[in-house]
Design a protein around this motif. Structure first.
Motif, mmCIF file in Angstrom:
data_model
loop_
_atom_site.group_PDB
_atom_site.id
_atom_site.type_symbol
_atom_site.label_atom_id
_atom_site.label_comp_id
_atom_site.label_asym_id
_atom_site.label_seq_id
_atom_site.Cartn_x
_atom_site.Cartn_y
_atom_site.Cartn_z
ATOM 1 N N HIS A 6 0.867 -1.177 0.000
ATOM 2 C CA HIS A 6 0.000 0.000 0.000
ATOM 3 C C HIS A 6 0.904 1.227 0.000
ATOM 4 O O HIS A 6 1.790 1.368 0.849
ATOM 5 C CB HIS A 6 -0.894 -0.001 1.243
ATOM 6 N N VAL A 7 0.680 2.091 -0.991
ATOM 7 C CA VAL A 7 1.513 3.286 -1.131
ATOM 8 C C VAL A 7 0.614 4.509 -1.044
ATOM 9 O O VAL A 7 -0.428 4.544 -1.713
ATOM 10 C CB VAL A 7 2.223 3.293 -2.509
ATOM 11 N N ASP A 8 0.956 5.483 -0.218
ATOM 12 C CA ASP A 8 0.221 6.740 -0.314
ATOM 13 C C ASP A 8 1.103 7.940 -0.066
ATOM 14 O O ASP A 8 2.172 7.848 0.527
ATOM 15 C CB ASP A 8 -1.045 6.740 0.531
ATOM 16 N N VAL A 9 0.631 9.059 -0.602
ATOM 17 C CA VAL A 9 1.401 10.295 -0.573
ATOM 18 C C VAL A 9 1.185 10.964 0.781
ATOM 19 O O VAL A 9 0.049 11.134 1.213
ATOM 20 C CB VAL A 9 0.959 11.239 -1.705
ATOM 21 N N ASN A 10 2.270 11.348 1.427
ATOM 22 C CA ASN A 10 2.149 12.034 2.721
ATOM 23 C C ASN A 10 1.517 13.407 2.537
ATOM 24 O O ASN A 10 1.938 14.161 1.658
ATOM 25 C CB ASN A 10 3.529 12.213 3.349
ATOM 26 N N ASP A 103 -4.631 9.639 -3.922
ATOM 27 C CA ASP A 103 -3.252 9.597 -3.441
ATOM 28 C C ASP A 103 -2.829 8.234 -2.888
ATOM 29 O O ASP A 103 -1.864 8.148 -2.144
ATOM 30 C CB ASP A 103 -3.032 10.664 -2.359
ATOM 31 N N GLU A 104 -3.558 7.186 -3.221
ATOM 32 C CA GLU A 104 -3.253 5.855 -2.675
ATOM 33 C C GLU A 104 -3.395 4.787 -3.732
ATOM 34 O O GLU A 104 -4.289 4.855 -4.575
ATOM 35 C CB GLU A 104 -4.296 5.458 -1.635
ATOM 36 N N ALA A 105 -2.573 3.747 -3.603
ATOM 37 C CA ALA A 105 -2.733 2.603 -4.492
ATOM 38 C C ALA A 105 -2.273 1.334 -3.796
ATOM 39 O O ALA A 105 -1.457 1.380 -2.860
ATOM 40 C CB ALA A 105 -1.919 2.816 -5.772
ATOM 41 N N PHE A 106 -2.823 0.217 -4.224
ATOM 42 C CA PHE A 106 -2.354 -1.101 -3.792
ATOM 43 C C PHE A 106 -1.632 -1.759 -4.964
ATOM 44 O O PHE A 106 -2.059 -1.630 -6.113
ATOM 45 C CB PHE A 106 -3.533 -2.001 -3.388
ATOM 46 N N LEU A 107 -0.531 -2.467 -4.664
ATOM 47 C CA LEU A 107 0.212 -3.185 -5.703
ATOM 48 C C LEU A 107 0.468 -4.606 -5.225
ATOM 49 O O LEU A 107 0.817 -4.817 -4.060
ATOM 50 C CB LEU A 107 1.581 -2.548 -5.947
ATOM 51 N N ARG A 133 12.034 11.164 -6.728
ATOM 52 C CA ARG A 133 12.878 11.690 -7.797
ATOM 53 C C ARG A 133 12.060 12.109 -9.020
ATOM 54 O O ARG A 133 12.259 13.168 -9.579
ATOM 55 C CB ARG A 133 13.917 10.633 -8.183
ATOM 56 N N TYR A 134 11.111 11.279 -9.435
ATOM 57 C CA TYR A 134 10.415 11.540 -10.698
ATOM 58 C C TYR A 134 9.238 12.498 -10.551
ATOM 59 O O TYR A 134 8.945 13.256 -11.458
ATOM 60 C CB TYR A 134 9.916 10.221 -11.314
ATOM 61 N N VAL A 135 8.516 12.391 -9.442
ATOM 62 C CA VAL A 135 7.332 13.237 -9.289
ATOM 63 C C VAL A 135 7.570 14.355 -8.274
ATOM 64 O O VAL A 135 6.980 15.420 -8.354
ATOM 65 C CB VAL A 135 6.095 12.401 -8.876
ATOM 66 N N GLY A 136 8.474 14.086 -7.321
ATOM 67 C CA GLY A 136 8.797 15.131 -6.348
ATOM 68 C C GLY A 136 7.976 15.075 -5.081
ATOM 69 O O GLY A 136 7.931 16.047 -4.333
ATOM 70 N N VAL A 137 7.300 13.928 -4.840
ATOM 71 C CA VAL A 137 6.477 13.855 -3.631
ATOM 72 C C VAL A 137 6.964 12.761 -2.679
ATOM 73 O O VAL A 137 7.491 11.743 -3.113
ATOM 74 C CB VAL A 137 4.991 13.585 -3.968
ATOM 75 N N PRO A 138 6.776 12.982 -1.360
ATOM 76 C CA PRO A 138 7.130 11.977 -0.361
ATOM 77 C C PRO A 138 5.989 10.981 -0.188
ATOM 78 O O PRO A 138 4.822 11.380 -0.125
ATOM 79 C CB PRO A 138 7.300 12.794 0.916
ATOM 80 N N VAL A 139 6.321 9.697 -0.126
ATOM 81 C CA VAL A 139 5.279 8.689 0.114
ATOM 82 C C VAL A 139 5.743 7.751 1.211
ATOM 83 O O VAL A 139 6.916 7.715 1.559
ATOM 84 C CB VAL A 139 4.982 7.840 -1.144
ATOM 85 N N ALA A 150 -1.762 -4.051 5.260
ATOM 86 C CA ALA A 150 -0.877 -3.184 4.486
ATOM 87 C C ALA A 150 -1.134 -1.717 4.845
ATOM 88 O O ALA A 150 -0.199 -0.921 4.976
ATOM 89 C CB ALA A 150 -1.063 -3.409 2.985
ATOM 90 N N LYS A 151 -2.407 -1.377 5.038
ATOM 91 C CA LYS A 151 -2.733 -0.013 5.467
ATOM 92 C C LYS A 151 -2.162 0.254 6.854
ATOM 93 O O LYS A 151 -1.651 1.343 7.127
ATOM 94 C CB LYS A 151 -4.259 0.185 5.509
#
Length: 428
Positions: A6-10, A103-107, A133-139, A150-151
């Motif tokens: 689970h990935v999300d943007v801070n 701002d969230e995704a599951f992989l 690096r590519y988008v500039g956001v912390p996750v 995962a959450k």
DNA sequence: TCTGGGGTCCTAGGACCC
DNA sequence: TCTGGGGTCCTAGGACCC
């Protein structure tokens, strides 16, 4: 057993803004809801000042200078585009990406490394670094055998510094996990909010560990399958499926707004409904759907003072045939007008479309009711808007700029830096 | 005096999510 | 004076069918 990341943007909206405002890095920043009403996203520094979601801006504004606080109006065009970039990068890591929210995704973690905690940690770290690096956001990244865990792992990665943004559940020790779950209140679990928390507490279930240990049949009987699934997921039994890929298909579609000033006249409400109906039509067309049922509604403010007259009229109209035609939707929305009460100060209105279905599948009867004048009006508006811009032509007020004086207020709006040529960031 | 059993569809309301 | 917007899922109950 398979593994899910689970990935999300801070502080997502704040982080999206900071990409183009690096001067805001390390400072307290909040993003406000429509009409600059309240906080919807809050940077870590702002949270440390106690500025949480839901705080009304009018209360905060007088202290903003003293707190060195930057407040921004929400810039949904920017966030939508930044979100698309985040998902594009994540898609490189898996053929199996489930976009869960803006701002969230599951992989799904590849099988060959799912038994190797070190490799999974390395993968999580690579996702995090690549997005920076590519988008500039912390996750942050959480990896565990079920979505719910995962959450929880992700939350752990965010709150406990030693994880440095990546928490792989099976890489931690069982006794450590147990004590963590015994410490955390059950409301920290995905799917358990205040009402369920109260009902669970009445049965003696207060911590996450309590819910994980509860008898699933008991939970099923006292609550419902949703809560039971959550309880099972906490034990590592995966039972919340990936959301089916609807590729834009929806079951309902809502366009609703608060006004920047209260509305008291039928004329103004008619304007608002016309504007919303057209937006609804545009979105239906984008999803290639038509609607059969339209509900129009209005309401007074939730926080209206003592003695203020409250009113929540709504009216539902079955459309003569399924349609995405703005003219027909607008007419149907007007069925609300006779229900408005005199002397009431309406704070919001909206339109909800339900009973949606794919466009272009017509019943035999519907073959006979096309290509008349109204359809041509819709087409004409669409063509002009595509060539000359959304603000130029529409029914009622929809084509006028500046908008009517009840329309949305966004006084601290940043440029739409990634989607509009004339709003690009200039570097000198 | 006695009044079944099994099913579907729809809607409203409650709960949650971000 | 000023407090967001857009979704989904589940359940219970009513209407209706044979």
């Amino acid at each position: 057993m398979s593994m899910i990341a689970h990935v999300d943007v801070n502080s997502a909206y704040v982080s999206f803004e900071r990409v183009f405002r690096p001067d805001l890095e390390g400072k307290p920043v909040v993003v406000l809801s429509n009409n600059d009403g309240m906080i919807v996203s809050s940077s870590r520094e702002a949270k440390a000042l106690g500025l949480d979601l839901g705080r009304p801006w009018f209360e905060l504004r007088p202290q903003a200078d003293r707190l060195n606080l930057t407040a921004l109006s929400s810039n949904y065009e920017l966030y939508g585009d930044m979100s698309r970039r985040v998902m594009e990068v994540l898609a490189r890591f898996t053929p199996d990406l489930e976009i869960y929210s803006i701002d969230e995704a599951f992989l799904r973690i590849p099988k060959r490394i799912q038994d190797d905690p070190d490799q999974m940690t390395a993968l999580g770290r690579e996702m995090k670094d690549t997005l920076r690096r590519y988008v500039g956001v912390p996750v942050c990244v959480g990896i565990a055998p079920t979505r719910t865990l995962a959450k929880l792992a992700n939350r752990t990665a965010k709150k406990i510094p030693v994880f440095d943004g990546v928490c792989v559940w099976p890489a931690t020790r069982q006794d450590w996990r147990d004590s963590l779950m015994a410490r955390l209140p059950v409301s920290e679990v995905w799917g358990i909010a205040s009402r369920l928390e109260r009902r669970l507490a009445a049965l003696g279930i207060t911590s996450i560990a309590d819910l994980a240990a509860a008898d699933p049949v008991f939970i099923r009987k006292n609550f419902n399958v949703v809560v039971m699934r959550t309880a099972l997921e906490l034990r590592g039994v995966a039972c919340i499926e990936a959301e089916e890929d609807r590729t834009g298909r929806k079951e309902q579609l809502i366009v609703s707004r608060s006004f920047s000033k209260k509305i008291t006249t039928v004329t103004e409400m008619r304007q608002a409904l016309a504007v919303y109906a057209q937006q609804a039509a545009t979105r239906l067309v984008k999803h290639n759907q038509v609607a059969k049922l339209l509900t129009a509604f209005a309401g007074t403010a939730a926080y209206a003072g003592e003695g203020a007259k409250r009113s929540f009229p709504s009216s539902t109209a079955r459309l003569p045939s399924p349609t995405a035609d703005p003219v027909e939707l607008t007419k149907a929305a007007y069925s609300l007008l006779p229900q408005l009460e005199d002397g009431v100060r309406y704070a919001r209105a909206g339109i909800m479309l339900t009973d949606l279905r794919p466009a272009g599948v017509h019943s035999p009867l519907e073959m006979f009711r096309h290509a008349h004048e109204e359809a041509n009006v819709a087409e004409l508006i669409d063509r002009v808007q595509k060539r000359a811009g959304r603000d130029l032509l529409g029914l009622g007020w929809a084509g006028l700029r500046p908008g009517p004086d009840w329309s949305m207020k966004r006084e601290m709006l940043t440029p739409r830096a990634t989607t509009h040529w004339d709003e690009l960031v200039l570097v000198s």
